[in-house]
Design a protein around this motif. Structure first.
Motif, PDB file in Angstrom:
ATOM      1  N   ASN A 376       1.135  -1.367   0.344  1.00 55.90           N
ATOM      2  CA  ASN A 376       0.018   0.517  -0.065  1.00 55.90           C
ATOM      3  C   ASN A 376       0.557   1.336   0.528  1.00 55.90           C
ATOM      4  O   ASN A 376       0.764   1.957   0.480  1.00 55.90           O
ATOM      5  N   TYR A 377       1.575   1.295  -1.097  1.00 54.71           N
ATOM      6  CA  TYR A 377       2.487   2.727  -1.068  1.00 54.71           C
ATOM      7  C   TYR A 377       2.552   3.373  -1.290  1.00 54.71           C
ATOM      8  O   TYR A 377       1.422   3.881  -2.894  1.00 54.71           O
ATOM      9  N   VAL A 378       1.958   5.038  -1.233  1.00 55.23           N
ATOM     10  CA  VAL A 378       1.402   6.405  -1.758  1.00 55.23           C
ATOM     11  C   VAL A 378       2.623   7.361  -1.888  1.00 55.23           C
ATOM     12  O   VAL A 378       3.414   7.207  -1.171  1.00 55.23           O
ATOM     13  N   TRP A 379       1.851   8.319  -3.155  1.00 48.97           N
ATOM     14  CA  TRP A 379       3.444   9.175  -2.639  1.00 48.97           C
ATOM     15  C   TRP A 379       2.750  10.334  -1.634  1.00 48.97           C
ATOM     16  O   TRP A 379       1.837  10.517  -1.534  1.00 48.97           O
ATOM     17  N   PRO A 380       4.381  10.685  -1.166  1.00 53.77           N
ATOM     18  CA  PRO A 380       4.118  12.175  -0.247  1.00 53.77           C
ATOM     19  C   PRO A 380       3.110  13.192  -1.085  1.00 53.77           C
ATOM     20  O   PRO A 380       3.653  13.228  -2.033  1.00 53.77           O
ATOM     21  N   SER A 381       2.418  14.219  -0.601  1.00 52.85           N
ATOM     22  CA  SER A 381       1.173  14.577  -0.562  1.00 52.85           C
ATOM     23  C   SER A 381       1.836  16.528  -0.456  1.00 52.85           C
ATOM     24  O   SER A 381       1.947  16.110   0.873  1.00 52.85           O
ATOM     25  N   LEU A 382       1.843  17.387  -1.708  1.00 55.73           N
ATOM     26  CA  LEU A 382       2.095  18.698  -0.984  1.00 55.73           C
ATOM     27  C   LEU A 382       0.959  19.335  -1.540  1.00 55.73           C
ATOM     28  O   LEU A 382       1.483  19.275  -2.810  1.00 55.73           O
ATOM     29  N   TRP A 383       0.538  19.919  -0.908  1.00 58.07           N
ATOM     30  CA  TRP A 383      -0.622  21.058  -1.090  1.00 58.07           C
ATOM     31  C   TRP A 383      -0.417  22.843  -0.549  1.00 58.07           C
ATOM     32  O   TRP A 383      -0.038  22.622  -0.358  1.00 58.07           O
ATOM     33  N   ASP A 384      -0.702  23.404  -2.150  1.00 58.27           N
ATOM     34  CA  ASP A 384      -0.743  24.917  -1.928  1.00 58.27           C
ATOM     35  C   ASP A 384      -1.606  25.757  -2.046  1.00 58.27           C
ATOM     36  O   ASP A 384      -3.119  24.619  -2.530  1.00 58.27           O
ATOM     37  N   LYS A 385      -1.845  26.961  -1.873  1.00 59.03           N
ATOM     38  CA  LYS A 385      -3.666  26.717  -2.016  1.00 59.03           C
ATOM     39  C   LYS A 385      -4.686  26.653  -1.448  1.00 59.03           C
ATOM     40  O   LYS A 385      -5.464  26.059  -1.322  1.00 59.03           O
ATOM     41  N   VAL A 386      -4.385  26.460   0.286  1.00 60.40           N
ATOM     42  CA  VAL A 386      -5.448  25.754   0.842  1.00 60.40           C
ATOM     43  C   VAL A 386      -5.501  26.633   1.775  1.00 60.40           C
ATOM     44  O   VAL A 386      -4.767  27.888   2.888  1.00 60.40           O
ATOM     45  N   SER A 387      -6.877  26.939   2.525  1.00 64.35           N
ATOM     46  CA  SER A 387      -7.519  28.250   3.534  1.00 64.35           C
ATOM     47  C   SER A 387      -8.232  26.955   4.575  1.00 64.35           C
ATOM     48  O   SER A 387      -8.528  26.018   4.614  1.00 64.35           O
ATOM     49  N   PRO A 388      -7.853  27.747   5.847  1.00 62.21           N
ATOM     50  CA  PRO A 388      -7.793  26.245   7.108  1.00 62.21           C
ATOM     51  C   PRO A 388      -9.779  26.529   7.340  1.00 62.21           C
ATOM     52  O   PRO A 388     -10.133  25.706   7.878  1.00 62.21           O
ATOM     53  N   GLU A 389     -10.404  26.687   6.779  1.00 69.85           N
ATOM     54  CA  GLU A 389     -12.057  27.079   6.345  1.00 69.85           C
ATOM     55  C   GLU A 389     -12.007  25.422   5.551  1.00 69.85           C
ATOM     56  O   GLU A 389     -13.717  24.758   5.576  1.00 69.85           O
ATOM     57  N   MET A 390     -11.025  24.904   4.602  1.00 67.35           N
ATOM     58  CA  MET A 390     -11.419  23.798   4.103  1.00 67.35           C
ATOM     59  C   MET A 390     -11.748  22.012   4.920  1.00 67.35           C
ATOM     60  O   MET A 390     -10.603  22.020   5.540  1.00 67.35           O
ATOM     61  N   LYS A 391     -13.070  21.372   4.272  1.00 67.66           N
ATOM     62  CA  LYS A 391     -13.286  21.014   5.185  1.00 67.66           C
ATOM     63  C   LYS A 391     -12.081  20.106   4.579  1.00 67.66           C
ATOM     64  O   LYS A 391     -11.206  18.812   5.905  1.00 67.66           O
ATOM     65  N   PHE A 392     -10.867  19.144   3.481  1.00 68.70           N
ATOM     66  CA  PHE A 392     -10.002  18.501   3.500  1.00 68.70           C
ATOM     67  C   PHE A 392      -8.729  18.716   4.267  1.00 68.70           C
ATOM     68  O   PHE A 392      -8.268  18.055   5.434  1.00 68.70           O
ATOM     69  N   ALA A 393      -8.773  19.602   4.837  1.00 66.29           N
ATOM     70  CA  ALA A 393      -7.523  20.838   5.659  1.00 66.29           C
ATOM     71  C   ALA A 393      -7.822  20.406   7.452  1.00 66.29           C
ATOM     72  O   ALA A 393      -6.824  20.122   7.768  1.00 66.29           O
ATOM     73  N   GLN A 394      -9.623  19.845   7.670  1.00 68.64           N
ATOM     74  CA  GLN A 394      -9.918  20.023   8.738  1.00 68.64           C
ATOM     75  C   GLN A 394      -9.774  18.333   8.699  1.00 68.64           C
ATOM     76  O   GLN A 394      -9.834  17.840  10.212  1.00 68.64           O
ATOM     77  N   ALA A 395      -9.430  17.127   8.538  1.00 64.08           N
ATOM     78  CA  ALA A 395      -9.757  15.813   8.686  1.00 64.08           C
ATOM     79  C   ALA A 395      -8.519  14.963   9.043  1.00 64.08           C
ATOM     80  O   ALA A 395      -7.580  15.954   8.547  1.00 64.08           O
ATOM     81  N   ASP A 396      -9.143  14.592   9.867  1.00 61.70           N
ATOM     82  CA  ASP A 396      -8.035  13.681  10.120  1.00 61.70           C
ATOM     83  C   ASP A 396      -7.650  12.424   9.061  1.00 61.70           C
ATOM     84  O   ASP A 396      -8.194  11.453   8.666  1.00 61.70           O
ATOM     85  N   LEU A 397      -6.483  12.561   8.635  1.00 60.65           N
ATOM     86  CA  LEU A 397      -5.546  11.627   7.540  1.00 60.65           C
ATOM     87  C   LEU A 397      -4.147  10.528   8.341  1.00 60.65           C
ATOM     88  O   LEU A 397      -3.666  11.597   9.310  1.00 60.65           O
ATOM     89  N   LYS A 398      -4.448   9.327   7.779  1.00 57.84           N
ATOM     90  CA  LYS A 398      -3.787   8.732   7.789  1.00 57.84           C
ATOM     91  C   LYS A 398      -2.837   8.993   6.664  1.00 57.84           C
ATOM     92  O   LYS A 398      -2.801   8.394   5.798  1.00 57.84           O
ATOM     93  N   GLY A 399      -0.904   9.186   6.569  1.00 63.04           N
ATOM     94  CA  GLY A 399      -0.548   9.187   5.782  1.00 63.04           C
ATOM     95  C   GLY A 399       0.750  11.011   5.429  1.00 63.04           C
ATOM     96  O   GLY A 399       0.332  11.333   6.103  1.00 63.04           O
ATOM     97  N   PRO A 400       1.418  10.511   4.341  1.00 59.35           N
ATOM     98  CA  PRO A 400       2.111  11.899   3.788  1.00 59.35           C
ATOM     99  C   PRO A 400       2.407  12.861   2.967  1.00 59.35           C
ATOM    100  O   PRO A 400       2.156  12.647   2.069  1.00 59.35           O
TER     101      PRO A 400
END
Length: 425
Positions: A376-400
């Motif tokens: 179960n290999y994944v690419w590390p992900s780097l996100w830009d243009k993120v705002s604190p209000e975005m739901k995905f930025a508040q989610a609890d995530l397992k991974g790089p």
């Protein structure tokens, strides 16, 4: 220890370990068994182990009860002798244990070495009779007198070991109900406890215990255990905190985390500190989505520097190369959540500047060590243009995954964090 043929994986990973429950100085196996597979390569069978049953668990608890009086009757100086032997055995087997951890859990080898070192350090402190360095206050452990039953989620990994060592030093025999995914390392460690000279019945291990924690609470009413130690995520353990039972919850550090950079922080220091905070604990237990609040004055240079750093990560099979920084996600559920989170970020308008989801032979960073289609290999992900209000930025995530959030100043970041679920790091 007994091993069996592992087919074409003998030369690559080693043979398959045949483990047992360890109860009252005896190895026990029932009719039902299960296999543990290497998360880095599903074809590698790490071990075959007996399934837990109520009979084995009750037998282990009775063995601990039988050993309780004599073990508690020893002075701490007398008990410390066994911990000297344990520290020596762990030191002698450190690389083997680290290799087994890497194979069973997919953790990076340097972190496995570091984790085993924490067990060695804990055993050495007990050998020196250093009560002040035990993980829980002595008064808490002494309030939970008697036989202790240890229960844990699989994602807790081997965080339980220092607690087992510390509790044993204070005179409390235990029964460790290890989940299936941790059986190989648990079995080898259980044997090392035995070889250290601890009396029969003081340390007992039952493998393949994957039921809900509440299934084991009747053991208290039956007088077979006097205390429960529960290891897991905060939301898992919360429902047990109000029960009228002698329970000590050991919560994993699983809260979403945020790093806020100050404008006056030197750029290179900010970059180095941020990268370490995101990736120095990449053993599938601590790594979470990291949110980094970056001052606008350094945002562009920081993004470029962080991108270069993340591209330098070595991803692959930690058993094949001890220089690997990040191995596979341990559980299929974590992979599904990671991919779902990736789509959510794109849908909300965040910009993915590095990462492509799941790795494959056709889509992998170079160099990649191992077979990306086998785990179960994944690419590390780097996100830009993120705002604190975005739901995905508040989610609890397992991974790089790392999300960059631009701010004008430190105060603006603190305003964002008021009432948020984030934990500053």
């Amino acid at each position: 220890m007994r091993w069996k043929d592992n087919g074409r994986f003998n030369e690559v990973y080693g043979k398959t370990l045949l483990g047992s429950h360890l109860i009252n100085g005896t190895e026990c196996r029932g009719e039902l068994s299960f296999e543990v597979r290497n998360p880095a390569h599903a074809g590698d069978c790490v071990g075959n182990f007996p399934q837990a049953s109520s009979e084995f668990i009750e037998q282990a608890c009775r063995a601990a009860q039988g050993a309780r009086a004599s073990w508690q009757g020893l002075s701490e100086a007398e008990r410390s002798l066994s911990f000297r032997h344990l520290a020596d055995l762990l030191s002698g087997q450190q690389r083997f244990l680290a290799q087994l951890l890497a194979r069973e859990l997919g953790q990076a080898f340097p972190e496995c070495l570091s984790e085993v070192q924490t067990w060695i350090d804990c055993a050495q402190r007990c050998a020196r009779q250093e009560r002040t360095s035990l993980l829980l206050p002595t008064e808490v452990r002494e309030a939970l007198q008697g036989v202790s039953l240890y229960l844990q989620e699989s994602r807790a990994g081997m965080a339980v070991i220092p607690h087992l060592i510390s509790n044993l030093y204070l005179g409390h025999p235990w029964v460790w109900l290890a989940p299936s995914a941790l059986s190989a390392t648990a079995y080898v460690l259980g044997r090392l406890f035995w070889q250290s000279g601890f009396p029969a019945g003081v340390c007992n291990l039952v493998l393949g215990a994957d039921k809900d924690f509440s299934e084991y609470f009747p053991l208290y009413q039956q007088g077979l255990v006097q205390a429960f130690y529960l290891l897991g995520k905060a939301d898992t353990l919360a429902k047990y905190s109000t029960l009228a039972l002698p329970i000590q919850t050991l919560v994993l550090p699983e809260k979403p985390s945020v790093l806020v950079l100050r404008v006056e922080t030197p750029f290179h220091r900010a970059l180095e500190t941020s990268f370490k905070a995101c990736f120095e604990k990449n053993n599938n237990r601590f790594l979470k989505l990291r949110r980094i609040f970056v001052p606008q004055s350094i945002a562009l240079a920081f993004k470029q520097g962080f991108l270069k750093a993340i591209q330098s990560l070595k991803i692959g099979d930690p058993s094949l190369n001890h220089q690997v920084d990040f191995g596979p996600l341990r559980m299929a559920d974590d992979l599904a959540l990671y991919l779902k989170h990736l789509q959510a970020g794109k849908a909300e308008g965040a910009e993915l500047i590095y990462g492509k989801g799941r790795l494959s032979r056709a889509s992998k960073p170079e160099p990649f060590i191992g077979d990306p289609d086998a785990g179960n290999y994944v690419w590390p992900s780097l996100w830009d243009k993120v705002s604190p209000e975005m739901k995905f930025a508040q989610a609890d995530l397992k991974g790089p995954a790392v999300a960059l959030i631009e701010i004008e100043n430190h105060e603006q970041a603190l305003d964002y964090l008021q009432g948020s679920p984030f934990q500053l790091i």
